[in-house]
Design an enzyme around this catalytic site. Structure first.
Site: not given
Length: 304
Positions: A25, A160
Protein backbone atom coordinates in the site's frame (compact mmCIF):
# COMPACT_ATOMS: atom_id res chain seq x y z
CA UNK A 1 -6.96 -5.02 -18.57
CA UNK A 2 -8.69 -2.07 -16.94
CA UNK A 3 -8.27 1.00 -19.14
CA UNK A 4 -7.23 3.14 -16.16
CA UNK A 5 -4.57 0.71 -14.93
CA UNK A 6 -0.80 0.93 -15.51
CA UNK A 7 1.30 -2.09 -14.53
CA UNK A 8 5.00 -1.44 -14.04
CA UNK A 9 7.01 -3.44 -16.65
CA UNK A 10 8.93 -5.38 -13.98
CA UNK A 11 5.63 -6.41 -12.37
CA UNK A 12 3.96 -7.24 -15.70
CA UNK A 13 6.90 -9.45 -16.66
CA UNK A 14 6.82 -11.29 -13.32
CA UNK A 15 3.07 -11.90 -13.65
CA UNK A 16 3.45 -13.14 -17.23
CA UNK A 17 6.19 -15.55 -16.13
CA UNK A 18 4.19 -16.81 -13.14
CA UNK A 19 6.64 -15.43 -10.58
CA UNK A 20 5.71 -14.34 -7.07
CA UNK A 21 4.47 -10.74 -6.78
CA UNK A 22 3.56 -8.90 -3.56
CA UNK A 23 1.37 -5.78 -3.48
CA UNK A 24 2.15 -2.95 -1.04
CA UNK A 25 0.00 0.00 0.00
CA UNK A 26 1.00 3.67 -0.32
CA UNK A 27 -0.93 5.26 2.56
CA UNK A 28 1.92 4.17 4.81
CA UNK A 29 4.20 6.37 2.66
CA UNK A 30 2.13 9.53 2.49
CA UNK A 31 0.24 9.35 5.79
CA UNK A 32 2.15 6.87 7.92
CA UNK A 33 5.39 8.65 8.81
CA UNK A 34 7.42 11.79 8.05
CA UNK A 35 9.77 12.33 5.10
CA UNK A 36 12.40 10.95 4.48
CA UNK A 37 11.71 8.04 6.85
CA UNK A 38 8.59 7.15 4.86
CA UNK A 39 10.53 6.77 1.60
CA UNK A 40 13.40 4.90 3.25
CA UNK A 41 10.93 2.46 4.82
CA UNK A 42 8.99 1.93 1.57
CA UNK A 43 12.17 1.18 -0.38
CA UNK A 44 13.43 -1.10 2.39
CA UNK A 45 10.16 -3.09 2.28
CA UNK A 46 10.49 -3.48 -1.49
CA UNK A 47 14.07 -4.72 -1.03
CA UNK A 48 12.99 -7.29 1.57
CA UNK A 49 10.49 -8.69 -0.92
CA UNK A 50 13.18 -8.91 -3.62
CA UNK A 51 15.62 -10.50 -1.17
CA UNK A 52 13.11 -13.32 -0.62
CA UNK A 53 12.59 -14.02 -4.31
CA UNK A 54 9.44 -12.06 -5.15
CA UNK A 55 8.72 -8.81 -7.01
CA UNK A 56 7.23 -5.82 -5.11
CA UNK A 57 4.32 -3.83 -6.53
CA UNK A 58 3.64 -0.69 -4.52
CA UNK A 59 0.13 0.53 -5.40
CA UNK A 60 -1.02 4.16 -5.76
CA UNK A 61 -3.04 6.56 -7.92
CA UNK A 62 -0.97 9.13 -9.80
CA UNK A 63 -2.45 11.72 -12.17
CA UNK A 64 -5.64 9.70 -12.26
CA UNK A 65 -3.89 6.46 -13.24
CA UNK A 66 -4.12 3.32 -11.13
CA UNK A 67 -0.53 2.20 -10.60
CA UNK A 68 0.47 -1.40 -9.90
CA UNK A 69 4.16 -0.92 -9.17
CA UNK A 70 5.94 2.38 -8.61
CA UNK A 71 9.36 3.68 -9.59
CA UNK A 72 11.75 4.99 -6.94
CA UNK A 73 10.97 8.52 -8.16
CA UNK A 74 7.23 7.98 -7.73
CA UNK A 75 7.73 6.68 -4.19
CA UNK A 76 9.90 9.74 -3.48
CA UNK A 77 7.13 11.99 -4.83
CA UNK A 78 4.50 10.43 -2.57
CA UNK A 79 6.83 10.71 0.41
CA UNK A 80 7.52 14.40 -0.18
CA UNK A 81 3.85 15.26 -0.83
CA UNK A 82 2.85 13.51 2.37
CA UNK A 83 -0.65 14.24 3.62
CA UNK A 84 -1.34 16.55 0.68
CA UNK A 85 -2.07 13.31 -1.20
CA UNK A 86 -5.65 12.09 -0.72
CA UNK A 87 -6.04 8.99 1.42
CA UNK A 88 -8.08 6.98 -1.07
CA UNK A 89 -10.67 4.41 -0.08
CA UNK A 90 -13.19 2.69 -2.37
CA UNK A 91 -15.56 5.68 -2.47
CA UNK A 92 -12.74 7.99 -3.62
CA UNK A 93 -11.47 5.92 -6.52
CA UNK A 94 -13.73 7.13 -9.35
CA UNK A 95 -13.45 10.77 -8.30
CA UNK A 96 -9.63 10.70 -8.22
CA UNK A 97 -9.40 8.98 -11.60
CA UNK A 98 -11.97 11.29 -13.19
CA UNK A 99 -10.13 14.37 -11.91
CA UNK A 100 -6.67 13.12 -12.82
CA UNK A 101 -5.65 13.41 -9.17
CA UNK A 102 -3.24 11.58 -6.85
CA UNK A 103 -4.25 9.11 -4.18
CA UNK A 104 -2.46 7.03 -1.56
CA UNK A 105 -4.09 3.63 -1.38
CA UNK A 106 -5.44 2.13 1.83
CA UNK A 107 -5.79 -1.60 2.39
CA UNK A 108 -9.12 -1.41 0.54
CA UNK A 109 -7.92 0.30 -2.63
CA UNK A 110 -4.64 -1.61 -2.67
CA UNK A 111 -6.65 -4.85 -2.69
CA UNK A 112 -8.88 -3.52 -5.49
CA UNK A 113 -6.04 -2.40 -7.77
CA UNK A 114 -3.92 -5.47 -7.01
CA UNK A 115 -6.87 -7.68 -7.95
CA UNK A 116 -7.35 -5.76 -11.22
CA UNK A 117 -3.67 -6.35 -12.02
CA UNK A 118 -3.78 -10.07 -11.18
CA UNK A 119 -1.77 -9.78 -7.96
CA UNK A 120 -3.26 -11.89 -5.19
CA UNK A 121 -0.87 -11.49 -2.21
CA UNK A 122 -0.51 -8.23 -0.31
CA UNK A 123 1.64 -7.24 2.68
CA UNK A 124 0.71 -4.38 5.00
CA UNK A 125 1.10 -3.31 8.62
CA UNK A 126 -2.37 -3.73 10.06
CA UNK A 127 -5.86 -3.65 8.61
CA UNK A 128 -8.65 -1.31 9.64
CA UNK A 129 -11.62 -2.75 11.48
CA UNK A 130 -14.47 -1.99 13.82
CA UNK A 131 -13.71 1.10 15.87
CA UNK A 132 -14.34 1.25 19.59
CA UNK A 133 -17.86 2.54 20.20
CA UNK A 134 -19.00 1.44 16.72
CA UNK A 135 -22.29 0.24 18.20
CA UNK A 136 -23.27 3.92 18.31
CA UNK A 137 -21.02 5.54 15.68
CA UNK A 138 -21.21 2.77 13.01
CA UNK A 139 -17.51 3.48 12.34
CA UNK A 140 -16.36 0.34 10.55
CA UNK A 141 -13.43 0.32 8.14
CA UNK A 142 -14.08 -0.38 4.46
CA UNK A 143 -11.14 -2.82 4.69
CA UNK A 144 -13.43 -5.46 6.21
CA UNK A 145 -16.00 -5.16 3.43
CA UNK A 146 -13.23 -5.43 0.84
CA UNK A 147 -11.88 -8.59 2.45
CA UNK A 148 -15.38 -10.04 2.13
CA UNK A 149 -15.59 -9.48 -1.62
CA UNK A 150 -12.10 -9.24 -3.16
CA UNK A 151 -9.88 -12.28 -3.66
CA UNK A 152 -6.57 -11.11 -2.20
CA UNK A 153 -4.57 -12.69 0.62
CA UNK A 154 -3.60 -9.94 3.09
CA UNK A 155 -0.60 -10.54 5.35
CA UNK A 156 -0.66 -8.20 8.37
CA UNK A 157 0.05 -8.03 12.09
CA UNK A 158 -3.66 -8.13 12.88
CA UNK A 159 -6.08 -5.23 13.01
CA UNK A 160 -4.67 -1.99 14.37
CA UNK A 161 -4.66 -2.11 18.18
CA UNK A 162 -6.67 1.13 18.42
CA UNK A 163 -9.73 -0.87 17.26
CA UNK A 164 -12.26 -3.16 18.90
CA UNK A 165 -10.57 -6.45 18.02
CA UNK A 166 -13.38 -8.70 19.25
CA UNK A 167 -15.98 -6.93 17.09
CA UNK A 168 -13.56 -6.92 14.14
CA UNK A 169 -13.29 -10.71 14.35
CA UNK A 170 -17.07 -11.02 14.63
CA UNK A 171 -17.52 -8.90 11.50
CA UNK A 172 -15.03 -10.98 9.53
CA UNK A 173 -16.73 -14.19 10.64
CA UNK A 174 -20.13 -12.88 9.55
CA UNK A 175 -18.71 -12.10 6.11
CA UNK A 176 -16.98 -15.47 5.72
CA UNK A 177 -13.40 -14.21 5.76
CA UNK A 178 -10.92 -16.82 7.10
CA UNK A 179 -8.55 -15.41 9.71
CA UNK A 180 -5.29 -17.36 9.87
CA UNK A 181 -2.59 -17.11 12.53
CA UNK A 182 0.95 -17.48 11.25
CA UNK A 183 2.66 -19.65 13.84
CA UNK A 184 -0.02 -18.80 16.39
CA UNK A 185 -3.56 -19.73 17.44
CA UNK A 186 -4.17 -16.26 18.90
CA UNK A 187 -4.89 -13.02 17.10
CA UNK A 188 -1.90 -10.65 17.17
CA UNK A 189 -2.69 -7.14 18.39
CA UNK A 190 -0.42 -5.13 16.09
CA UNK A 191 2.02 -3.67 18.66
CA UNK A 192 1.90 -6.87 20.73
CA UNK A 193 2.00 -10.55 19.82
CA UNK A 194 -1.39 -11.56 21.20
CA UNK A 195 -4.80 -10.16 22.08
CA UNK A 196 -6.14 -13.19 23.91
CA UNK A 197 -8.56 -13.81 21.01
CA UNK A 198 -8.53 -16.94 18.84
CA UNK A 199 -7.99 -17.03 15.08
CA UNK A 200 -9.82 -19.52 12.86
CA UNK A 201 -6.80 -21.62 11.88
CA UNK A 202 -3.10 -21.79 12.63
CA UNK A 203 -0.62 -22.12 9.75
CA UNK A 204 3.10 -22.69 10.21
CA UNK A 205 4.85 -22.17 6.87
CA UNK A 206 4.66 -20.16 3.64
CA UNK A 207 3.99 -23.43 1.81
CA UNK A 208 0.94 -24.11 3.99
CA UNK A 209 -0.33 -20.57 3.36
CA UNK A 210 0.17 -21.04 -0.38
CA UNK A 211 -1.80 -24.33 -0.37
CA UNK A 212 -4.61 -22.73 1.62
CA UNK A 213 -4.79 -19.84 -0.84
CA UNK A 214 -4.77 -22.14 -3.87
CA UNK A 215 -7.68 -24.19 -2.51
CA UNK A 216 -9.61 -21.03 -1.56
CA UNK A 217 -9.39 -19.89 -5.18
CA UNK A 218 -10.05 -23.31 -6.72
CA UNK A 219 -13.22 -23.63 -4.66
CA UNK A 220 -14.44 -20.39 -6.24
CA UNK A 221 -14.66 -18.59 -2.91
CA UNK A 222 -14.70 -14.87 -3.66
CA UNK A 223 -13.49 -13.46 -0.34
CA UNK A 224 -9.97 -12.59 0.63
CA UNK A 225 -8.00 -14.34 3.35
CA UNK A 226 -6.51 -12.53 6.35
CA UNK A 227 -3.12 -13.79 7.53
CA UNK A 228 -2.18 -12.42 10.94
CA UNK A 229 1.56 -12.52 11.58
CA UNK A 230 2.71 -11.52 15.09
CA UNK A 231 5.20 -8.67 15.46
CA UNK A 232 8.75 -10.01 16.10
CA UNK A 233 9.22 -10.70 19.79
CA UNK A 234 12.12 -8.27 20.14
CA UNK A 235 9.95 -5.43 18.78
CA UNK A 236 6.78 -6.24 20.73
CA UNK A 237 5.61 -3.56 23.16
CA UNK A 238 4.29 -4.07 26.69
CA UNK A 239 0.58 -4.87 26.34
CA UNK A 240 -0.62 -3.04 29.48
CA UNK A 241 1.41 0.07 28.66
CA UNK A 242 0.34 0.34 25.02
CA UNK A 243 -3.32 -0.32 25.86
CA UNK A 244 -3.25 2.48 28.44
CA UNK A 245 -1.81 4.82 25.80
CA UNK A 246 -4.50 3.79 23.30
CA UNK A 247 -7.24 4.47 25.86
CA UNK A 248 -5.89 8.00 26.33
CA UNK A 249 -5.76 8.57 22.58
CA UNK A 250 -9.32 7.28 22.05
CA UNK A 251 -10.62 9.52 24.84
CA UNK A 252 -8.95 12.57 23.28
CA UNK A 253 -10.38 11.75 19.83
CA UNK A 254 -13.87 11.58 21.34
CA UNK A 255 -13.40 14.90 23.12
CA UNK A 256 -12.31 16.57 19.88
CA UNK A 257 -15.12 15.04 17.83
CA UNK A 258 -12.76 13.27 15.44
CA UNK A 259 -14.49 10.61 13.36
CA UNK A 260 -14.52 8.82 10.00
CA UNK A 261 -11.32 8.40 8.05
CA UNK A 262 -9.57 11.00 10.21
CA UNK A 263 -9.82 8.71 13.25
CA UNK A 264 -7.05 6.22 12.51
CA UNK A 265 -4.36 8.80 11.51
CA UNK A 266 -5.17 10.85 14.63
CA UNK A 267 -5.01 7.87 16.98
CA UNK A 268 -1.78 6.49 15.51
CA UNK A 269 -0.13 9.93 15.66
CA UNK A 270 -1.25 10.41 19.26
CA UNK A 271 0.05 6.96 20.26
CA UNK A 272 3.37 7.77 18.58
CA UNK A 273 3.54 11.09 20.45
CA UNK A 274 2.81 9.54 23.84
CA UNK A 275 5.26 6.65 23.35
CA UNK A 276 8.04 8.94 22.17
CA UNK A 277 8.18 7.25 18.76
CA UNK A 278 8.45 3.68 20.09
CA UNK A 279 5.14 2.76 18.44
CA UNK A 280 6.41 3.91 15.03
CA UNK A 281 9.57 1.83 15.41
CA UNK A 282 7.43 -1.20 16.23
CA UNK A 283 5.20 -0.43 13.25
CA UNK A 284 8.18 -0.42 10.87
CA UNK A 285 9.53 -3.72 12.18
CA UNK A 286 6.19 -5.50 11.85
CA UNK A 287 5.81 -4.24 8.26
CA UNK A 288 9.27 -5.67 7.45
CA UNK A 289 8.25 -8.99 9.02
CA UNK A 290 4.99 -9.13 7.07
CA UNK A 291 6.78 -8.34 3.80
CA UNK A 292 9.11 -11.31 4.35
CA UNK A 293 6.25 -13.75 5.02
CA UNK A 294 4.24 -12.42 2.06
CA UNK A 295 7.22 -12.76 -0.29
CA UNK A 296 7.93 -16.32 0.85
CA UNK A 297 4.25 -17.18 0.40
CA UNK A 298 4.10 -15.60 -3.07
CA UNK A 299 7.13 -17.64 -4.14
CA UNK A 300 5.62 -20.85 -2.72
CA UNK A 301 2.31 -20.10 -4.44
CA UNK A 302 4.05 -19.54 -7.79
CA UNK A 303 5.48 -23.07 -7.57
CA UNK A 304 2.16 -24.84 -7.06
Amino acid sequence: MNQYLDIKPEVAQALAQGKGVVALESTIISHGMPYPQNVETALAVEQIIRDHGAVPATIAILNGRLKAGLTKEEIEYLGKQGQAVTKASRRDLAALVARGADGATTVTTTMMIAHMAGISIFATGGIGGVHRGAETTMDISADLEELAQTGVMVVCAGAKAILDLQLTLEYLETHGVPVLGYGTEELPAFYTRTSGLKVDYRVDSPEELARFWRVQKELGLKSGVLVTNPIPEESSMDAAAINAVIDLAVAEAQEKGIHGKETTPFLLAKVKEITGGDSLDANIQLVFHNAKVAAQTAVAYSKL
